[in-house]
Design a protein around this motif. Structure first.
Motif, mmCIF file in Angstrom:
data_model
loop_
_atom_site.group_PDB
_atom_site.id
_atom_site.type_symbol
_atom_site.label_atom_id
_atom_site.label_comp_id
_atom_site.label_asym_id
_atom_site.label_seq_id
_atom_site.Cartn_x
_atom_site.Cartn_y
_atom_site.Cartn_z
ATOM 1 N N VAL A 83 10.587 3.031 -11.604
ATOM 2 C CA VAL A 83 11.420 3.948 -12.385
ATOM 3 C C VAL A 83 10.489 4.824 -13.226
ATOM 4 O O VAL A 83 9.688 4.308 -14.004
ATOM 5 C CB VAL A 83 12.397 3.202 -13.307
ATOM 6 C CG1 VAL A 83 13.255 4.195 -14.082
ATOM 7 C CG2 VAL A 83 13.278 2.248 -12.510
ATOM 8 N N TYR A 87 13.212 10.251 -13.817
ATOM 9 C CA TYR A 87 14.277 9.624 -13.013
ATOM 10 C C TYR A 87 14.172 9.929 -11.520
ATOM 11 O O TYR A 87 14.513 9.096 -10.705
ATOM 12 C CB TYR A 87 15.673 10.019 -13.504
ATOM 13 C CG TYR A 87 15.833 9.962 -15.003
ATOM 14 C CD1 TYR A 87 15.401 8.855 -15.733
ATOM 15 C CD2 TYR A 87 16.380 11.016 -15.707
ATOM 16 C CE1 TYR A 87 15.517 8.798 -17.100
ATOM 17 C CE2 TYR A 87 16.513 10.973 -17.082
ATOM 18 C CZ TYR A 87 16.075 9.868 -17.777
ATOM 19 O OH TYR A 87 16.186 9.834 -19.140
ATOM 20 N N GLN A 143 19.300 7.647 -16.349
ATOM 21 C CA GLN A 143 18.326 6.571 -16.438
ATOM 22 C C GLN A 143 18.889 5.292 -15.811
ATOM 23 O O GLN A 143 18.183 4.567 -15.105
ATOM 24 C CB GLN A 143 17.949 6.351 -17.905
ATOM 25 C CG GLN A 143 16.677 5.552 -18.129
ATOM 26 C CD GLN A 143 16.916 4.060 -18.126
ATOM 27 O OE1 GLN A 143 18.047 3.605 -18.224
ATOM 28 N NE2 GLN A 143 15.851 3.304 -17.992
ATOM 29 N N ALA A 146 18.778 5.606 -12.001
ATOM 30 C CA ALA A 146 17.413 5.405 -11.507
ATOM 31 C C ALA A 146 17.074 3.911 -11.497
ATOM 32 O O ALA A 146 16.415 3.413 -10.571
ATOM 33 C CB ALA A 146 16.420 6.172 -12.383
ATOM 34 N N LEU A 147 17.527 3.193 -12.503
ATOM 35 C CA LEU A 147 17.286 1.757 -12.557
ATOM 36 C C LEU A 147 18.061 1.035 -11.450
ATOM 37 O O LEU A 147 17.525 0.129 -10.791
ATOM 38 C CB LEU A 147 17.695 1.220 -13.935
ATOM 39 C CG LEU A 147 17.443 -0.261 -14.228
ATOM 40 C CD1 LEU A 147 15.987 -0.622 -14.001
ATOM 41 C CD2 LEU A 147 17.868 -0.594 -15.648
ATOM 42 N N ALA A 150 16.302 1.389 -8.224
ATOM 43 C CA ALA A 150 15.120 0.539 -8.135
ATOM 44 C C ALA A 150 15.489 -0.920 -7.881
ATOM 45 O O ALA A 150 14.696 -1.679 -7.333
ATOM 46 C CB ALA A 150 14.301 0.649 -9.423
ATOM 47 N N MET A 160 8.083 0.291 -14.545
ATOM 48 C CA MET A 160 8.704 1.365 -15.310
ATOM 49 C C MET A 160 7.636 2.134 -16.068
ATOM 50 O O MET A 160 6.901 1.543 -16.872
ATOM 51 C CB MET A 160 9.742 0.802 -16.290
ATOM 52 C CG MET A 160 10.879 0.074 -15.628
ATOM 53 S SD MET A 160 12.190 -0.353 -16.811
ATOM 54 C CE MET A 160 13.312 -1.249 -15.730
ATOM 55 N N PRO A 163 10.095 5.153 -18.990
ATOM 56 C CA PRO A 163 11.423 5.525 -18.494
ATOM 57 C C PRO A 163 12.365 6.077 -19.556
ATOM 58 O O PRO A 163 13.362 6.715 -19.217
ATOM 59 C CB PRO A 163 11.963 4.216 -17.917
ATOM 60 C CG PRO A 163 11.288 3.162 -18.727
ATOM 61 C CD PRO A 163 9.907 3.692 -18.983
#
Length: 360
Positions: A83, A87, A143, A146-147, A150, A160, A163
């Protein structure tokens, strides 16, 4: 001792063959640990993360993950989620399509992909946003997506890199706790890079402090704050007063320091101190008390230089012990106690609240 989940052994990294941005890194990370790499810009923390991700190769040394060497394994074969600060979401895809992308690259079936996407979005509380596009989301929501992307392919490790850097202070603090709680629920390994020491202390099981390509200290947040290994760590982690002096006596784990104005301070002795050597004494602003009783071991007269109002507390800058800028943190309720700069006050602190460190 259990085999480390991640291990760097003698790792060095140079881009020009002469200057090293990471120097002789030995680092072990336990299974399920949340490790933060902390340091100023150019300290080597991000390069270390990029070598673990596979986007950079070490010049020397080895990196292992789950007992297997990965120095020459390409990024897509390391089973690592990443991450970044920006993003890196695809603007032309919906939230669901963004999160599904790693599964599409792995040729997972439609039904399994749909279930994994639903589960990943549920983890970050974004399941109802599947059909939206990134430009319809706030920074905090992006955010989270994006997490989720992942996490969706169930990696053995999440990396990360700053992030939360693009978020405002309130949202940043909220997301710190969200990520910390998610880590607690999943038990997955996280290696997190930041230059924000408050963020590192809040989120991590351990923190590795980098400077000039070298790992200065790695310890729990509490140990870093209370027992810094050297002056750099002491001044980088939280706020610290640094008072110069000379060691006049060593007795077990304690010492006595003579400062520039002849004051004698009793303190804990850091590693490597010898009688007669120069030292830096570090002392947290909140550990200094006012109007200390006469029996306080470290009790001195100080002259107020400046009073700074911070809402919930008051900062005093004073001259004391041969130092022109000693900072003291006191409750805001005491604000009316001080009338003007130039006043003399009595300050003090316990020997266990300050530490004399060897100069590097």
């Amino acid at each position: 001792m259990n085999e480390p989940f991640i291990a760097f052994e003698g790792v060095r990294k140079s881009y020009d063959g002469k200057n090293y941005v990471v120097r002789g890194l030995d680092l072990s990370v336990a299974k399920g640990e949340f490790l933060t790499l902390l340091g100023p810009s150019g300290s080597g923390k991000t390069t270390t993360l990029m070598m673990l991700a596979g986007f950079e190769a070490p010049t020397h040394g080895t990196i292992t993950l789950a007992g297997h060497r990965i120095d020459s394994v390409p990024p897509h074969r390391r089973n690592i989620g990443v991450v970044f600060q920006n993003y890196a979401l695809f603007p032309h895809m919906t939230v669901g399509e963004n999160v599904a992308f790693p599964l599409k690259m792995r040729r997972l079936g439609k039904a399994q992909t749909a279930e994994r996407v639903r589960r990943a979005l549920d983890m970050v509380r974004m399941e109802s946003f599947q059909t939206r596009r990134p430009n319809q989301l706030s920074g905090g929501q992006q955010q989270r997506i994006a997490l989720a992307r992942a996490l969706v392919f169930e990696p053995q490790l999440i990396l990360m890199d700053e992030p939360l850097g693009a978020l405002d202070k309130q949202l940043r603090e909220h997301m710190q706790l969200e990520i910390k709680h998610l880590h607690g629920r999943l038990g997955i390994n996280v290696v997190y890079v930041t230059h924000d020491q408050s963020e590192a202390l809040t989120m991590s099981d351990r923190v590795g402090v980098f400077d000039d390509g070298t790992l200065q200290q790695i310890a729990s947040p509490h140990a870093l704050y209370e027992a810094p290994a050297n002056p750099f760590v002491a001044t980088f982690i939280g706020e610290n007063n640094a008072i110069a002096g000379e060691v006049v006596e060593l007795v077990g784990k304690t010492c006595r320091i003579r400062t520039a104005d002849g004051s004698i301070i009793s303190a804990l002795a850091g590693d490597g101190l010898k009688q007669g050597t120069r030292t830096t004494l570090v002392l947290r602003p909140e550990r200094i008390t006012l109007s200390s009783p006469a029996e306080t071991p470290n009790r001195f007269t100080a002259k107020i230089v400046e009073l700074i109002y911070h809402g919930d507390h008051l900062r005093l800058r004073v001259q004391a012990c041969g130092c022109e800028d000693v900072r003291i943190k006191v409750p805001a309720a005491l604000a009316d106690t001080f009338r003007a700069s130039g006043d003399n006050i009595v300050i003090g602190w316990a020997p266990d609240d300050c530490r004399a460190l060897a100069l590097s």
